[in-house]
Design an enzyme around this catalytic site. Structure first.
Site, PDB file in Angstrom:
ATOM      1  CB  ALA A 673      -0.935  -0.041   1.374  1.00  0.00           C
ATOM      2  CE  LYS A 674       5.572   3.177  -0.432  1.00  0.00           C
ATOM      3  NZ  LYS A 674       6.338   3.984   0.589  1.00  0.00           N
TER       4      LYS A 674
END
Length: 715
Positions: A673-674
């Site tokens: 995730a970012k």
């Protein structure tokens, strides 16, 4: 005896004799005639060849036929002007000849002018006038030497001398008592005396001295001339230390016939015509807000308005401005007023700004109004000078709808005023989406929601600019409104368990709203009309029914969008709203106010046009100060957040980082995730520290936006 004294008084340098002629009465009954006596003429009446030698008495004016009078003198004015001495109307003095039986048998007629001495001599010493004056004072029952008695004497002394000569005792008494009654009151009074032969009307108008000016004099003359069928007018003015100014208007009608008029009605018309701007404002304020509050408002602001404002703005409109000015004076930073002038012209509406100390720069105001869909026709700034050398500014704009036509002010007034205020304080972006406030009757937050989706679509690589998408939405206000209705049907928590009465009110409002918008949008499709009716009816049904009705209405309406680009834009908004799983749009802060940012949890897999790889979920956070996105590859994912400087495509940057995180996280969690955000309004002064502080503040709000719609398993 008094008549003889008057004639002797005339000879004592009080009358300039210009002509004299004798007349005699001959015949009896219907054959009675008034004949000139040959050879009796002197001065301007010497020529016996001019005019009629004889006239039937029956052809004379009624007053002239009644020659048998107790007083053998007639004093009046002629219709001819003097050609010597001064250019006034000639004075007429007729001395009746009476035989031993008391019957009038003739007249000696003098023409001339009273001298200046006659006009300025003590009225109480002038023959004939003094008798009338003494009778009036005696009948007044005032105590001799009292203040009121002296005032009445002064009124008699200062009346136009022609009135004292020509009016009867009863007429003079009415005038004097009426003026005495006005001494302590600032009112308008009118007295009209018809000259005995009907040749003119003498009108005395008394009005408060501060209301007398050339413009008001001309207004009074027009009113009297119209009512009395005036052909020629003369006037003279008396303005002294008295509270009252006096205007005498001599109206010479087009005929000698008696004219029907109502003195009280004329008085009211004159009072309305000469009422000063401040007086009218005071009356309106007292009527609207009560005597105490109204007079207090006028005391504070009545004299603050400049003359230019009084010329441009009616007292009725000013009564609203006074309340706004009072609010600014009490500490409010800004007041706004959107209204339509009472005299409609070409779709013009007016927009007023009230601000203390200095006006808002036009470079700030005009772009906001233009983006609201209003063209500026002109601007009038006014500075109100308050006590203590303080100033308050009123900026008055004349505007017209950019798309033409009329605007329903009752429906959009509050929406426009609030949107302007929010753009000004930075809570709302200033762009073309704001045209939906008027076009689709949206409030600023509904517009902000669509703008937030627009920004997301741009980050998702839709090939259209913000302005182009805003223009497309504005060209289809009905479709834009259905999109808002779809969003609210899906997410507005107030629609769960909503009271029946409130639902019915909302249904009625929605019907009026959609009818107005689609009629203006000129879509007259019967099937769409049925879908719109279903949408309205569903407002009292379940949430699922409301959502389904909004979907059907949108899909049908989309068939009437002729541009492929606009079809694609509207459908993209529809898809992203449908793909939205959760939102913080309806959350409020600790003070009960809506948050200044909006978060949307989006099912990325439901948006096939997103760049690959499409995340499992993403959260889009939008604010006027920042934008941010968080992408997750799966239900359980790991990754950090970053401060980006790529405003136009920071989602692409974050997507690339998420892909890299997937590789790094292979041995830790299933997917990566970012997240990232951009600062939209970095400070221009304060240096690097100020920019960093703004970044930290936006980062905190970004985090809060993510947490606002993240599952919390612990309660």
């Amino acid at each position: 005896r008094e008549c003889r004294a008057f004639l002797r008084w005339l000879l004592d340098d009080h009358f300039i004799f210009l002509g004299v002629r004798d007349y005699r009465l001959t015949g009896k009954g219907a054959k009675e005639r008034l004949e000139r006596v040959a050879g009796s003429g002197l001065g301007i009446l010497r020529d016996d060849t001019q005019g009629e030698v004889s006239r039937p008495v029956s052809s004379l004016a009624p007053a002239a036929r009644r020659l048998s009078q107790r007083r053998p003198l007639i004093i009046t004015k002629t219709n001819a002007r003097s050609t010597v001495h001064r250019a006034g109307y000639l004075d007429y003095i007729g001395v009746l000849r009476i035989d031993a039986d008391g019957k009038t048998v003739g007249e000696r007629r003098f023409l001339g002018l009273f001298t200046s001495t006659a006009y300025f001599e003590d009225a109480m010493q002038t023959p004939m006038v003094r008798v009338r004056a003494r009778n009036i004072m005696r009948d007044s029952a005032l105590v001799e030497g009292s203040h009121a008695w002296k005032s009445m004497v002064h009124i008699l002394q200062t009346l136009p001398r022609d009135e004292l000569f020509q009016a009867s005792s009863a007429q003079l008494r009415d005038i004097v008592e009426g003026v005495l009654d006005l001494q302590e009151r600032k009112l308008v009074r009118l007295f009209i005396r018809r000259e005995r032969y009907g040749r003119f009307y003498s009108c005395l108008v008394y009005l408060p001295r501060e209301q007398f000016n050339t413009e008001n004099r001309e207004r009074v003359q027009r009113i009297l001339s119209q009512a009395l069928q005036g052909e020629r007018l003369d006037y003279n003015v008396s303005v002294s230390e008295s509270r009252l100014a006096r205007l005498q208007v001599l109206v010479r009608p087009r005929s000698n016939e008696e004219i029907d008029f109502d003195v009280r009605d004329l008085e009211r018309r004159i009072e309305a015509a000469v009422r000063s701007w401040s007086d009218e404002l005071r009356e309106i304020m007292v009527k609207k807000y009560g005597e105490e509050a109204g007079l207090e408002y006028c005391a504070r602001f009545g004299r603050a308005f400049p003359e230019a404002y009084k010329e441009d703005v009616s007292p009725w409109v000013a009564s609203f401005d006074v309340v706004n000015a009072a609010a600014i004076d009490a500490g409010e930073e800004l007041r706004i007023s959107l209204y339509r002038p009472r005299t409609r012209r070409g779709g013009i509406v007016r927009f007023k700004l009230f601000r203390k100390d200095r006006p808002l720069p036009l470079s700030h105001v005009l772009p906001i109004l233009e983006n609201l869909g209003l063209h500026i026709v002109n601007e009038r700034p006014y500075e109100l000078r308050l006590a203590g050398d303080e100033s308050l500014w009123v900026q008055d704009f004349d505007m017209a709808l950019a798309r033409g036509g009329e605007v329903d002010l009752d429906a959009v007034r509050g929406l426009v005023e609030e949107a302007f205020r929010r753009v000004l304080d930075g809570a709302c972006d200033n762009d073309g989406f704001n045209r939906l406030v008027i076009g689709s009757h949206m409030d600023w937050r509904q517009v902000k929601m669509l703008r937030a989706y627009c920004k997301f679509l741009q980050q998702a690589n839709i090939p259209f600019s913000t302005q182009y998408m805003a223009d497309s939405m504005s060209r289809h206000p009905g479709m834009s409104r259905i999109l808002v209705e779809l969003f609210e049907a899906k997410f507005d928590p107030a629609r769960d368990g909503e009271p029946k009465a409130r639902r019915q009110r909302a249904q009625k409002g929605l019907r009026a709203l959609l009818t107005a918008i689609f009629v203006d949008d000129r879509i007259a499709d019967p099937v769409l009309g049925e879908y719109l009716n279903d949408l309205i009816d569903a407002r009292t049904g379940s949430r699922e029914q409301q959502v389904d009705a909004a979907r059907k209405a949108f899909r049908r309406g989309l068939q009437f969008v002729t541009s492929l680009d606009e079809d694609r834009i509207l459908h993209a908004f529809y898809e992203v709203i449908e793909a939205t799983l959760r939102t913080s749009f309806y959350q409020c802060d600790a003070d009960g106010a809506p948050r200044d940012y909006i978060a949307f949890k989006i099912d990325s897999q439901a948006l096939p046009e997103l760049p690959r790889p499409r995340p499992y979920r993403e959260i889009w956070v939008y604010s006027a100060r920042f934008e941010g996105v968080h992408l997750r590859g799966g239900a359980i994912a790991r990754g950090g957040l970053g401060w980006s400087d790529r405003k136009e495509d920071f989602r692409s940057e974050v997507l690339g980082l998420m892909k890299a995180q997937n590789v790094k996280n292979t041995m830790i969690v299933p997917v990566g995730a970012k997240g990232g955000f951009v600062v939209k309004q970095p400070p221009t002064d304060g240096g690097r520290e100020a920019v960093f502080a703004e970044g930290v503040n936006c980062y905190k709000k970004f985090i809060n936006g993510l947490l606002d719609i993240t599952d919390n398993l612990d309660e």
